[in-house]
Design an enzyme around this catalytic site. Structure first.
Site, mmCIF file in Angstrom:
data_model
loop_
_atom_site.group_PDB
_atom_site.id
_atom_site.type_symbol
_atom_site.label_atom_id
_atom_site.label_comp_id
_atom_site.label_asym_id
_atom_site.label_seq_id
_atom_site.Cartn_x
_atom_site.Cartn_y
_atom_site.Cartn_z
ATOM 1 N N GLY A 301 0.986 -0.889 0.112
ATOM 2 C CA GLY A 301 -0.308 -0.347 -0.115
ATOM 3 C C GLY A 301 0.914 1.650 -0.246
ATOM 4 O O GLY A 301 0.395 2.277 -0.194
ATOM 5 N N ASP A 302 1.996 1.231 0.205
ATOM 6 C CA ASP A 302 2.572 2.422 -0.059
ATOM 7 C C ASP A 302 3.585 2.827 -1.512
ATOM 8 O O ASP A 302 3.892 1.899 -2.197
ATOM 9 C CB ASP A 302 4.044 2.039 0.516
ATOM 10 C CG ASP A 302 5.109 3.336 0.766
ATOM 11 O OD1 ASP A 302 4.814 4.156 2.170
ATOM 12 O OD2 ASP A 302 5.747 3.852 -0.006
#
Length: 365
Positions: A301-302
């Site tokens: 998710g980064d």
């Protein structure tokens, strides 16, 4: 006609005058409406005709949101830098290390007991004899594996030294309560503001010591003994004060322990910590990687990881477009499939994904 119109306006009621004045803020009426009301309007009464084709606003170039890595991750990982470790750490010892376990020496927040040379306890008895990695060789083994899987990483690895998993980085003693509280304090504020709030927070529990350099971080029981209103006097918002107080209660009650964080699997650590208000999945991933020094953590998710990984795979990250209102450099499924090849050193691979696109991760060290 003009004189009669003026007479009518001068004799109008105050309310009518106010309405006339308010009408000045409204858009001009359409010509067609005026024509219906007055058959022979004068030239002064008829406004200029509006253009047949309205001017189109110049399209603004859509820009993807800032990856949390340069700013938020800097604040979230600051607790795991030299500001929050034991600066008197002795020279690193060459102790056993487990790629799939916790490799940081953890300190219990209440008793300050050190959990360090127990890496072998995190492995099943049948596999204990197979442990050959040590804190002195772990990074070298990880880098060799990364280059073997993806030779294009060699240039990036030669340019950037990964201190966090080096023998010196693995020797840093970490108090998990202190690290997690510092992370909560740092959320959504500037680095300077976070540092100021944290200093005030620590000072609340060191009123007898005027020298800030001698202040010690409060224990969970000390935090629990104070009300949320008292915690807010350090500059914490209502919500953050509740988060910190709630986290302290979980440590104080034994619901979360240093022993659990040290010995549990990554999945168990993630499951337990995301239950805590104020700790989301990304925050726990960063804590597991840079706080617990677990070698096989990977955050899909980064955006910084996504961008670096896409660039490494030869994608043109400059032409990224928003799909469905969400910015994605790569799909999470594709990232997971590619990252599987780098097991059990995905934390190191993730660190170098940030470096591929020159994302500032200096605060992690």
């Amino acid at each position: 006609m003009s004189s009669r119109r003026s007479a009518r306006l001068s004799g109008a009621s105050p309310n009518l005058k106010q309405a006339s004045s308010a009408a000045n803020d409204m858009p001009p009426p359409q010509v067609a409406n005026i024509s219906k009301k007055r058959k022979n309007p004068s030239k002064d009464d008829v406004p200029a005709a509006a253009p047949s084709t309205p001017k189109r606003k110049k399209a603004t170039k859509s820009v993807p949101p800032m990856t949390p890595t340069p700013s938020a991750i800097g604040l979230m990982t600051a607790p795991y830098s030299s500001g929050d470790i034991d600066d008197s750490t002795p020279p690193p010892l060459n102790r056993l290390a487990v790629p799939n376990g916790t490799n940081a020496p953890l300190v219990t927040p209440e008793t300050h007991r050190l959990l360090a040379n127990k890496a072998v306890d995190q492995v099943s008895p049948s596999k204990k004899g197979n442990i050959k990695s040590t804190t002195g060789t772990l990074l070298e083994e990880a880098l060799a594996h990364l280059v073997k899987v993806e030779p294009r990483l060699k240039a990036v690895i030669e340019k950037h030294h990964c201190h966090v998993f080096s023998p010196e980085g693995l020797a840093e003693e970490i108090d998990p309560f202190r690290s997690l509280v510092s992370g909560i304090i740092s959320q959504q504020v500037s680095g300077a503001a976070a540092k100021s709030i944290k200093a005030k927070f620590v000072a609340l529990f060191n009123t007898d010591e005027p020298d800030a350099a001698q202040h010690s971080f409060p224990t969970p029981s000390q935090v629990c003994s104070n009300s949320i209103e008292v915690l807010r006097t350090a500059g914490l918002s209502q919500r953050k004060a509740e988060y910190v107080h709630g986290l302290a209660q979980k440590f104080h009650s034994g619901e979360i322990t240093t022993e659990m964080l040290f010995n549990a699997s990554y999945e168990e650590v993630l499951e337990e910590l995301v239950k805590v208000r104020g700790l989301g999945k990304w925050s726990v991933e960063m804590f597991a990687c840079f706080g617990l020094k677990r070698m096989d953590v990977f955050s899909t998710g980064d955006l910084g990881v996504q961008r670096g990984m896409a660039a490494l795979m030869g994608r043109d990250v400059g032409k990224l477009k928003s799909k469905g209102g969400k910015w994605k450099y790569m799909s999470e499924k594709e990232m997971e499939e590619i990252s599987e090849k780098f097991q059990p050193y995905r934390s190191v691979f993730m660190w170098y994904c940030w470096r591929v696109e020159e994302v500032d991760v200096s605060t992690m060290e």
